[in-house]
Design a protein around this motif. Structure first.
Motif, PDB file in Angstrom:
ATOM      1  N   ASN A  76      -8.759 -15.839   5.356  1.00  0.00           N
ATOM      2  CA  ASN A  76      -7.416 -15.836   4.743  1.00  0.00           C
ATOM      3  C   ASN A  76      -7.190 -14.557   3.946  1.00  0.00           C
ATOM      4  OD1 ASN A  76      -6.548 -18.481   5.655  1.00  0.00           O
ATOM      5  ND2 ASN A  76      -8.075 -19.293   4.230  1.00  0.00           N
ATOM      6  N   THR A  77      -7.545 -13.456   4.542  1.00  0.00           N
ATOM      7  CA  THR A  77      -7.459 -12.166   3.862  1.00  0.00           C
ATOM      8  C   THR A  77      -6.728 -11.162   4.742  1.00  0.00           C
ATOM      9  OG1 THR A  77      -9.522 -12.591   2.669  1.00  0.00           O
ATOM     10  CG2 THR A  77      -8.788 -10.304   2.829  1.00  0.00           C
ATOM     11  N   VAL A  78      -5.885 -10.370   4.110  1.00  0.00           N
ATOM     12  CA  VAL A  78      -5.203  -9.292   4.801  1.00  0.00           C
ATOM     13  C   VAL A  78      -5.649  -7.969   4.180  1.00  0.00           C
ATOM     14  CG1 VAL A  78      -3.165  -9.371   3.300  1.00  0.00           C
ATOM     15  CG2 VAL A  78      -2.968  -8.441   5.611  1.00  0.00           C
ATOM     16  N   TYR A  79      -5.762  -6.954   5.016  1.00  0.00           N
ATOM     17  CA  TYR A  79      -6.253  -5.654   4.584  1.00  0.00           C
ATOM     18  C   TYR A  79      -5.206  -4.582   4.876  1.00  0.00           C
ATOM     19  CZ  TYR A  79     -10.615  -8.271   4.960  1.00  0.00           C
ATOM     20  OH  TYR A  79     -11.596  -9.227   4.848  1.00  0.00           O
ATOM     21  N   LEU A  80      -5.245  -3.534   4.078  1.00  0.00           N
ATOM     22  CA  LEU A  80      -4.416  -2.369   4.346  1.00  0.00           C
ATOM     23  C   LEU A  80      -5.304  -1.144   4.241  1.00  0.00           C
ATOM     24  CD1 LEU A  80      -1.486  -1.469   4.958  1.00  0.00           C
ATOM     25  CD2 LEU A  80      -1.264  -0.972   2.503  1.00  0.00           C
ATOM     26  N   GLN A  81      -5.621  -0.566   5.393  1.00  0.00           N
ATOM     27  CA  GLN A  81      -6.398   0.665   5.437  1.00  0.00           C
ATOM     28  C   GLN A  81      -5.435   1.824   5.324  1.00  0.00           C
ATOM     29  OE1 GLN A  81      -9.818   1.202   5.598  1.00  0.00           O
ATOM     30  NE2 GLN A  81      -9.269   3.347   5.296  1.00  0.00           N
ATOM     31  N   MET A  82      -5.607   2.627   4.299  1.00  0.00           N
ATOM     32  CA  MET A  82      -4.698   3.738   4.041  1.00  0.00           C
ATOM     33  C   MET A  82      -5.461   5.045   4.187  1.00  0.00           C
ATOM     34  SD  MET A  82      -2.613   2.206   0.762  1.00  0.00           S
ATOM     35  CE  MET A  82      -4.042   2.211  -0.320  1.00  0.00           C
ATOM     36  N   ASN A  83      -5.077   5.841   5.159  1.00  0.00           N
ATOM     37  CA  ASN A  83      -5.706   7.132   5.414  1.00  0.00           C
ATOM     38  C   ASN A  83      -4.723   8.262   5.136  1.00  0.00           C
ATOM     39  OD1 ASN A  83      -8.015   5.755   6.350  1.00  0.00           O
ATOM     40  ND2 ASN A  83      -7.234   5.735   8.455  1.00  0.00           N
ATOM     41  N   SER A  84      -5.265   9.449   4.988  1.00  0.00           N
ATOM     42  CA  SER A  84      -4.431  10.645   4.762  1.00  0.00           C
ATOM     43  C   SER A  84      -3.419  10.393   3.655  1.00  0.00           C
ATOM     44  CB  SER A  84      -3.710  11.032   6.058  1.00  0.00           C
ATOM     45  OG  SER A  84      -4.632  11.279   7.092  1.00  0.00           O
ATOM     46  N   LEU A  85      -3.906   9.898   2.546  1.00  0.00           N
ATOM     47  CA  LEU A  85      -2.998   9.535   1.457  1.00  0.00           C
ATOM     48  C   LEU A  85      -2.297  10.755   0.881  1.00  0.00           C
ATOM     49  CD1 LEU A  85      -5.188   6.792  -0.191  1.00  0.00           C
ATOM     50  CD2 LEU A  85      -2.811   6.493   0.541  1.00  0.00           C
ATOM     51  N   LYS A  86      -1.058  10.539   0.471  1.00  0.00           N
ATOM     52  CA  LYS A  86      -0.230  11.583  -0.102  1.00  0.00           C
ATOM     53  C   LYS A  86       0.169  11.174  -1.520  1.00  0.00           C
ATOM     54  CE  LYS A  86       1.903  12.302   4.449  1.00  0.00           C
ATOM     55  NZ  LYS A  86       3.183  12.331   5.199  1.00  0.00           N
ATOM     56  N   SER A  87       0.578  12.135  -2.303  1.00  0.00           N
ATOM     57  CA  SER A  87       0.990  11.833  -3.673  1.00  0.00           C
ATOM     58  C   SER A  87       2.162  10.842  -3.698  1.00  0.00           C
ATOM     59  CB  SER A  87       1.371  13.110  -4.421  1.00  0.00           C
ATOM     60  OG  SER A  87       2.397  13.798  -3.735  1.00  0.00           O
ATOM     61  N   GLU A  88       2.998  10.903  -2.682  1.00  0.00           N
ATOM     62  CA  GLU A  88       4.144   9.990  -2.636  1.00  0.00           C
ATOM     63  C   GLU A  88       3.748   8.552  -2.296  1.00  0.00           C
ATOM     64  OE1 GLU A  88       3.860  12.953  -1.048  1.00  0.00           O
ATOM     65  OE2 GLU A  88       4.859  12.892   0.921  1.00  0.00           O
ATOM     66  N   ASP A  89       2.484   8.333  -1.983  1.00  0.00           N
ATOM     67  CA  ASP A  89       1.999   6.961  -1.775  1.00  0.00           C
ATOM     68  C   ASP A  89       1.639   6.289  -3.097  1.00  0.00           C
ATOM     69  OD1 ASP A  89       0.276   8.177   1.112  1.00  0.00           O
ATOM     70  OD2 ASP A  89       2.138   7.009   1.095  1.00  0.00           O
ATOM     71  N   THR A  90       1.665   7.058  -4.170  1.00  0.00           N
ATOM     72  CA  THR A  90       1.359   6.494  -5.481  1.00  0.00           C
ATOM     73  C   THR A  90       2.351   5.397  -5.836  1.00  0.00           C
ATOM     74  OG1 THR A  90       0.368   8.532  -6.305  1.00  0.00           O
ATOM     75  CG2 THR A  90       1.223   6.998  -7.946  1.00  0.00           C
ATOM     76  N   ALA A  91       1.814   4.222  -6.131  1.00  0.00           N
ATOM     77  CA  ALA A  91       2.666   3.064  -6.424  1.00  0.00           C
ATOM     78  C   ALA A  91       1.785   1.873  -6.785  1.00  0.00           C
ATOM     79  CB  ALA A  91       3.525   2.709  -5.211  1.00  0.00           C
ATOM     80  N   VAL A  92       2.436   0.831  -7.260  1.00  0.00           N
ATOM     81  CA  VAL A  92       1.772  -0.464  -7.355  1.00  0.00           C
ATOM     82  C   VAL A  92       1.991  -1.168  -6.023  1.00  0.00           C
ATOM     83  CG1 VAL A  92       1.673  -2.686  -8.520  1.00  0.00           C
ATOM     84  CG2 VAL A  92       2.140  -0.601  -9.837  1.00  0.00           C
ATOM     85  N   TYR A  93       0.910  -1.599  -5.413  1.00  0.00           N
ATOM     86  CA  TYR A  93       0.970  -2.253  -4.114  1.00  0.00           C
ATOM     87  C   TYR A  93       0.860  -3.763  -4.306  1.00  0.00           C
ATOM     88  CZ  TYR A  93       0.757   2.141  -1.631  1.00  0.00           C
ATOM     89  OH  TYR A  93       1.060   3.383  -1.126  1.00  0.00           O
ATOM     90  N   TYR A  94       1.820  -4.468  -3.732  1.00  0.00           N
ATOM     91  CA  TYR A  94       1.889  -5.921  -3.866  1.00  0.00           C
ATOM     92  C   TYR A  94       1.635  -6.591  -2.517  1.00  0.00           C
ATOM     93  CZ  TYR A  94       4.223  -5.017  -8.321  1.00  0.00           C
ATOM     94  OH  TYR A  94       4.527  -4.592  -9.589  1.00  0.00           O
TER      95      TYR A  94
END
Length: 120
Positions: A76-94
């Motif tokens: 019962n788990t979901v994942y988010l693999q985030m690659n090549s991160l950019k400064s504009e990806d900065t946020a609170v992730y819900y």
């Protein structure tokens, strides 16, 4: 009721990778779509990615090709693999979940959020 708990946020540099996790508990059998939204300072919350219980994913254009959503229905788990991160990806992730097969702008369940900060 369903409870969602996120983990995996942190501070990384531009170009780095990070994986977020969201564990669901409670009446998880009722859940179909799960996914992620994010909210940057001074901006509205926006959709990032979603995945159905059976098959099917969708992504915001801004993350296509860089982020991958996956799901383990046994855990019962979901994942988010985030690659090549950019400064504009900065946020609170819900993390979000719903009994519907899609995530609308107002999912039934929300996690508490995890901070992702990308330094340039």
């Amino acid at each position: 009721q369903v409870q969602l708990v996120e983990s995996g946020g942190g501070l990384v540099q531009a170009g780095d990778s990070l994986r977020l996790s969201c564990a669901a508990s409670g009446r998880t059998f009722s859940i179909d779509a799960m996914g992620w939204f994010r909210q940057a300072p001074g901006k509205e919350r926006e959709f990032v990615a979603a995945i159905r219980r059976s098959v099917g994913t969708n992504y915001a254009d801004s993350v296509k090709g860089r982020f991958t959503i996956s799901r383990d229905n046994v855990k019962n788990t979901v994942y988010l693999q985030m690659n090549s991160l950019k400064s504009e990806d900065t946020a609170v992730y819900y993390c979000a979940a719903d009994m519907l097969p899609v995530l609308t702008t107002r999912p039934r369940y929300w996690g508490q959020g995890t901070q992702v900060t990308v330094s340039s």
